[in-house]
Design an enzyme around this catalytic site. Structure first.
Site, PDB file in Angstrom:
ATOM      1  NE  ARG A  54      19.868  39.094  18.050  1.00  0.00           N
ATOM      2  CZ  ARG A  54      20.267  39.426  19.012  1.00  0.00           C
ATOM      3  NH1 ARG A  54      21.240  40.103  19.744  1.00  0.00           N
ATOM      4  NH2 ARG A  54      19.010  39.477  19.308  1.00  0.00           N
ATOM      5  CD  GLN A  55      17.815  31.326  16.874  1.00  0.00           C
ATOM      6  OE1 GLN A  55      17.777  30.059  17.097  1.00  0.00           O
ATOM      7  NE2 GLN A  55      17.025  31.634  18.716  1.00  0.00           N
ATOM      8  CE  LYS A  95      31.212  41.843  19.650  1.00  0.00           C
ATOM      9  NZ  LYS A  95      31.177  42.643  19.235  1.00  0.00           N
ATOM     10  CG  ASP A 115      26.444  46.699  16.364  1.00  0.00           C
ATOM     11  OD1 ASP A 115      26.294  45.959  15.470  1.00  0.00           O
ATOM     12  OD2 ASP A 115      26.337  46.510  18.038  1.00  0.00           O
ATOM     13  CG  ASP A 156      19.322  40.996  23.361  1.00  0.00           C
ATOM     14  OD1 ASP A 156      18.993  41.244  24.126  1.00  0.00           O
ATOM     15  OD2 ASP A 156      19.845  39.722  22.573  1.00  0.00           O
ATOM     16  CB  THR A 157      22.252  41.797  27.165  1.00  0.00           C
ATOM     17  OG1 THR A 157      23.644  41.566  26.536  1.00  0.00           O
ATOM     18  CG2 THR A 157      21.181  40.606  26.619  1.00  0.00           C
ATOM     19  N   GLY A 180      25.387  44.393  27.115  1.00  0.00           N
ATOM     20  CA  GLY A 180      26.664  43.735  28.168  1.00  0.00           C
ATOM     21  C   GLY A 180      27.780  44.725  26.894  1.00  0.00           C
ATOM     22  CB  THR A 181      28.160  43.428  23.106  1.00  0.00           C
ATOM     23  OG1 THR A 181      28.402  42.411  23.616  1.00  0.00           O
ATOM     24  CG2 THR A 181      29.352  43.164  22.454  1.00  0.00           C
TER      25      THR A 181
END
Lengths: 322, 322, 322, 322, 322, 322
Positions: free
Chosen positions: C94-95, C196, C222, C226-227, C229-230
């Site tokens: 992702r980086q 988004k 997807d 990860d977390t 949250g989204t």
């Protein structure tokens, strides 16, 4: 497995393709977007294969160079075992040294670009200067087309042909080795050379003929005929010195500008033979310029890869006595 | 010392040259031989200098790419301290990923070729995808031209301008960040976006507009306008949804094929503004397409090098409040 | 000969090992000294072999990255013919670009480190952005796991299943291609997307749903969760808009922090399916999160190497109609 | 700061050292262990300095090559800003192409070895073939010693010198450019050339003289005199054709085997001038072979670096009219 | 196919050649021009072959190093599949670290030069320090000759040999692992070591013996015997401490300067055994220095390549119990 | 301009930062995402600067290694003039050779990774083996901390201190040079050494003491204290042989596992001094382990860069007589 990609839709290209099976040929799509950007897409896998890419880097030279580089990138990313580029005519080879400071050495640049894009080996024909081999750090083979043509000429001529009237001529100092190779294969006993000094590329120079050409049938041997200017001047000079006929064998018919017209009209040139390392079929009319097909040599080369043979043996085969 | 070489004879190029002294400019001769091969010769030394080479890699894109590579070879061999390439438009950037297997990633290839030829740093404008920065292992700067134009737009408008009627529109998902940067600098409060899905490059896709454009003056923000097809379709869609006016700001006016005609005739587009990263002066007639000169930004950039400043400071200067 | 090294003692790893003979597997010892330094020692020769190293670069991500690099050094020094890294989850992907100046592009750094350590080819699953392929100068394959799962979903469902109630949803603009691939394979006719804009990694963004989800059974597609949250926020939004059920298919279950708890408690998510590219077996309790084993795909892949087949053919096999 | 290391204890080396201050000179210790291994140890720091290493790669050529490489390693590890190698005679330059298959291209190998060991720039004198510049990917300067000598010869001769009796002769085709450069600088109007064809290095070839030498004073211009065989044969040929005097200017006096004796005894050679790119002081007795010191040229070169000037300007200075 | 090139005309070289068929051996011509430049020309093709080049880099060490590099260039340009260098003695290995600042690390330089010239793998015997393996980024094998000799010694001795009188001695701290390997294979129970500190290479140091040697038959185990000075001093010390006999096994007999004379005259040394990694046949007279032929080990090694076996298995075979 | 980045928030780091102005320090943000991935963002420009990055590669060693690599990528992409890594403790240095086949040489791998990520120079302290310098192809400096401490010890002790009771002890053969350097600077006349043989890292070996320690105050000099096991065993052995006091100076206090407890409880150790190349402040209680701050040495080093001085001069300054 050896897999073949032929970038150019030319006589040479079609002949080569015709010699291999469908399974051995990798079809591809070549796109040109409306903004001029190119793209090449392979239509079959090459993973684990020894890929042979065939493409001359000739006019439009920059277009073709970029096309080859992009094709190499597509091939490299498809996990082949190795990539060999067969480029019958390797453009930019005449820019092999700096005449003045602050110039590029474009032939070295091309070598670096091709290696960056992924080639592991390169094969070309009658390289302009043998030092260019040193611009590559990968193996490079330089197929001596004119030497093979010398051999073929000998085999094709009548047994009772009078060789004593023939003289092989090198049109400049750098071409003597090349001319001598032809002469030895053709069993022609006599040689002459034109000695000249040229300030800039494409400019004609002062010339002096060494050796006797009076009353002789001259065969000029050269690697490249570009604008044709030098060739016309050389042949004129030879005719002035008494040459009866002037025939020319050139590997690479660049024939830029109005070269075809110039040569066709030149009385001093009896006939020019070029090979199809560069495709000029659509532009050549009449029979002043003859076309020699070298497909069989390149097909032999690719078969040598396929069968694990040696190029040196192949060339020896092309140069046999009988 | 910082030395400047401007390859292209364009409005942008001439403006840049005009901002520097004769001593800072390296004259050069660009040759094209009759067989299409290029050569570049510097006419002044660059030994020990920080050389800045300015050239867009735009149509004729392959010609220009090879010209830049050859120029880099000439510069590299002349012992400069460093070579920075400023390429306002970096061709092949849209080929940044493989849509299908067995395709090239040409944007990465270009990165490798430029680094092989000798650049130490590269500066470009509004790069198509920010991931392309990762294709380079050398420092790369991506000048946010549209963001700067947003800032300038705000400073140029009347103080009592009614912003509530304005909507900034991103023509696709990938351009949202770019459009938002313009919007923030221009202090325009509203944004909309067109969401589309495209199978192949140059092909128009199905589109859906997110956000309210009815009765609004729309400003489309995009990096590249190429064939113009998508743009015409997008603006039509916006007008159908009730947009009163459609203005377009695009950094790079590739305008290939009959794009100029298509856009000039499109009723849905009220005006298109492009910058001169690509020179189209000779082809643009009438006032449907407006030209924004970014010379001052690039001159500022080169002066930053000259004076040892920071690009980040320079960009901040271009984006000040007042 | 193809030799297999599986670094991780996971369900996936054990399944893969179980599919190969003892002779094909290279045992190794993995040491961690008391100061935290790692060492890997092979327990069988790999000289002249095509070595396949299997290891995800997942949490503890830095530990695993260094472990893979050290293992590669050990392999490289043991004279293999080639090294292929199969890394089902490639950390740091992702980086892949700089959001601001003065940041790293870690995904490119990882590419360089792996190539320095000796890999000749890399295979991964559902890469975060397809541009990352361009960070590698070696061949890279990106296995479309979600597409294969779409195919399997279709084959597994009852013949009379009512597809009209289903909508495939892409949770962001970047995932549309991925969602569409699933949709096409699953033969689901409808699609929607969430649009988004996110300022920083790990931070949730404002979102807008395009397409109709009212009264529908939604399948979110997807690459990474990860977390969580989204994902929770997206599914809430979908339920608010009238979605009856929300199922989620994610290739990589990073599930960092309290993600598992957050998802388990989220009423808006009916079920999340992840694959075992990352091993979470010990942490997952209950049946809110389902586990899909992809061992057979990776085993097929390794067998393809072993038998000299093509990955493209293999993937086609996984995507057959019947 | 520019720092100077002179590896060889020769006339040239001592002259160069004499022109610089103690602070600018890096003393070093050169060791040869009893098993033949060499070691070089610097006796002063070079951190951050532009180091200039002066050493010919001449007989004992392999010994000297390895010594230069080891010295470069010692310098490179001492953190200099840059390393420039001034090698007045660059050995192995005649192995610049493959005469037959399966030979090395040693001149390219040497280029790669020197670059591997750490040089950033190389300067040499009268390179054997200008294509060798393309073997280097770093900047290379080729100082035209013979051209400078031509200029000096003109300035040194009496104003009323009768130039009409003089003829400059190139001993082979490859040397014409070199001879012409001397001729132009010396303002000598006439030129001739010997045209020859040589099968192997060190072997004499058949020769033909172009141009009129009868009753003339001939000045042969060549880059290298090695065994002396060709030179003796060439001058004999010229005398047979009526040349009254034969003088020779050669940059590099390799003078291997019994060359000195052979030349001293050759009646056809009136005098040979060599420069001290190779030190032969201890071996030359009598005045048949004259020695030209080029220290001032190399000192000028190093001062150019020191003062940030341009080599091109320096050379222009050496070639002024007055 | 595996093809063999043996550069040196030595006992070892001839023995190796004798073990292979004519088809497997690549004949070559090694030239030395009168100016000292070397050239190597292969006399058979190696295209597509795994080439094994055998050559020690021993005195004349710089001559041999350059010869190997040039041979590698010739091989590399002939399109082999791979190049393995077997260099029984790898010169410059003792220059593996900087004793003072501003020195080279020549052993690393050699590694870089060999890799630049084209080797893909290197095999050597009893390397001076095992860290040197880390100077190479390609696979390197270090054949434990002394360990194999220990095994052979055990098998050769009478069954009832009294081992209790024997002590294996390491002549310095760095050699303990090496001596222990010999001891273990030879099944000799006792070991001692000499501990010393040396300021400069080739200089003898102060020494202290650890372990009991009184009344014992001592076997010194070392990798290199160079000037012989240390060896004579060590054995003297051992005799002073009561050792009855002192035998020495050294892999590499560099024997520089008057080493042979010194050792022959040393009363403290009863016999020195060296192997033929370095050929000293012509210089050794009398029986104070014994010669151990290791051809069979190297032949086994090359056969291992030929048959696709593993070196580790081969070494295990050489170290069997029976 | 020299710019400073200190990655670690340690005593050493804070001390160094305190010695430089705000303008010279580059602030940065170090992020750790919830999935364990790291990111480093610079908060000031470094374009054109000589960047000095300070960070030990110590426990958590893999975390710190990756952090340094990512920081280097961020710096490299920000166009600095050069990057120097000062890593007081360079982890993985003990993995500098292969004890068995099929192991990695991790210290070489680390060298390659750091160079790939972009360092131009590296500085470390008391490197485990001096051969590791050869793993780098860039300049490397190895600051002799223990030698400097020896000098400081001498200056700090009372003038009438009785040196005859002191013995410096090297705990193994590899450390003799290091111990001798301390001894010479401290002007301590006597030395002893422990000679041992260790099969695996972290495992204690059999040991033998050379030299007289009875009734003496012993100072053990070593580079690394890791688990403390060897140290306790060595000091026990020395006490058994009659040593009255045993003090220890170690540069790097790795102190892994329960080393602190083990050493604190060891009666045989009177006091251990470590430096703060590794920060253990939070873990050390009581006064059995003393902490020596080396900030001033590193500050001196960075000032040397800043002022264009030489490290060799700096070290000489630290080692002055008075």
């Amino acid at each position: 497995m050896t897999k073949l990609i032929v970038l150019d839709d030319t006589v040479l290209g079609r002949n080569i393709l015709g010699a291999f099976t469908e399974e051995e040929i990798v079809p591809f799509e070549s796109l040109k977007f409306s903004d001029g950007e190119l793209c090449v897409e392979l239509k079959a896998p090459v993973r684990g294969d020894d890929v042979v890419l065939v493409s001359s880097i000739c006019e439009p030279v920059n277009e073709n160079l970029v096309k080859v580089l992009i094709a190499l990138d597509a091939i490299k990313r498809a996990s082949p075992k190795s990539i060999t580029l067969i480029t019958p005519y390797l453009g930019y080879s005449r820019q092999d040294r700096r005449v003045k400071a602050w110039q590029p050495i474009s032939a070295r640049l091309i070598a670096d670009l091709l290696q960056t894009a992924g080639i592991n080996r390169i094969i070309t024909c009658d390289l302009h200067a043998s030092q260019i081999e040193g611009f590559y750090s990968i193996p490079i083979d330089n197929i001596p087309i004119l030497q093979i043509l010398g051999n073929r000429w000998r085999k094709a001529r009548p047994n009772d042909f009078d060789l004593s009237k023939l003289v092989v001529v090198s049109p400049d100092a750098g071409g003597v080795t090349r001319a001598r190779a032809f002469m030895n294969e053709a069993k022609i006993p006599n040689m002459a050379a034109i000695f000249k000094y040229r300030e800039k590329p494409n400019e004609v120079a002062t010339m002096q003929v060494i050796g006797d050409v009076k009353g002789k049938t001259v065969i000029i041997i050269d690697d490249i005929v570009d604008t044709g200017g030098t060739l016309v001047k050389s042949s004129s000079e030879l005719k002035k010195l008494g040459a009866e006929k002037v025939y020319v064998y050139c590997t690479h018919g660049v024939l830029s500008g109005n070269a075809i017209e110039k040569i066709t009209n030149a009385e001093s040139i009896d006939k020019l033979f070029i090979t199809n390392t560069i495709d000029k079929t659509s532009q050549i009319i009449g029979d002043k310029i003859g076309y020699i097909d070298i497909s069989d040599i390149l097909i032999g080369l690719i078969n040598t890869f396929k069968n694990g043979g040696y190029i040196s043996e192949l060339i020896k085969d092309f140069l046999t006595e009988e």
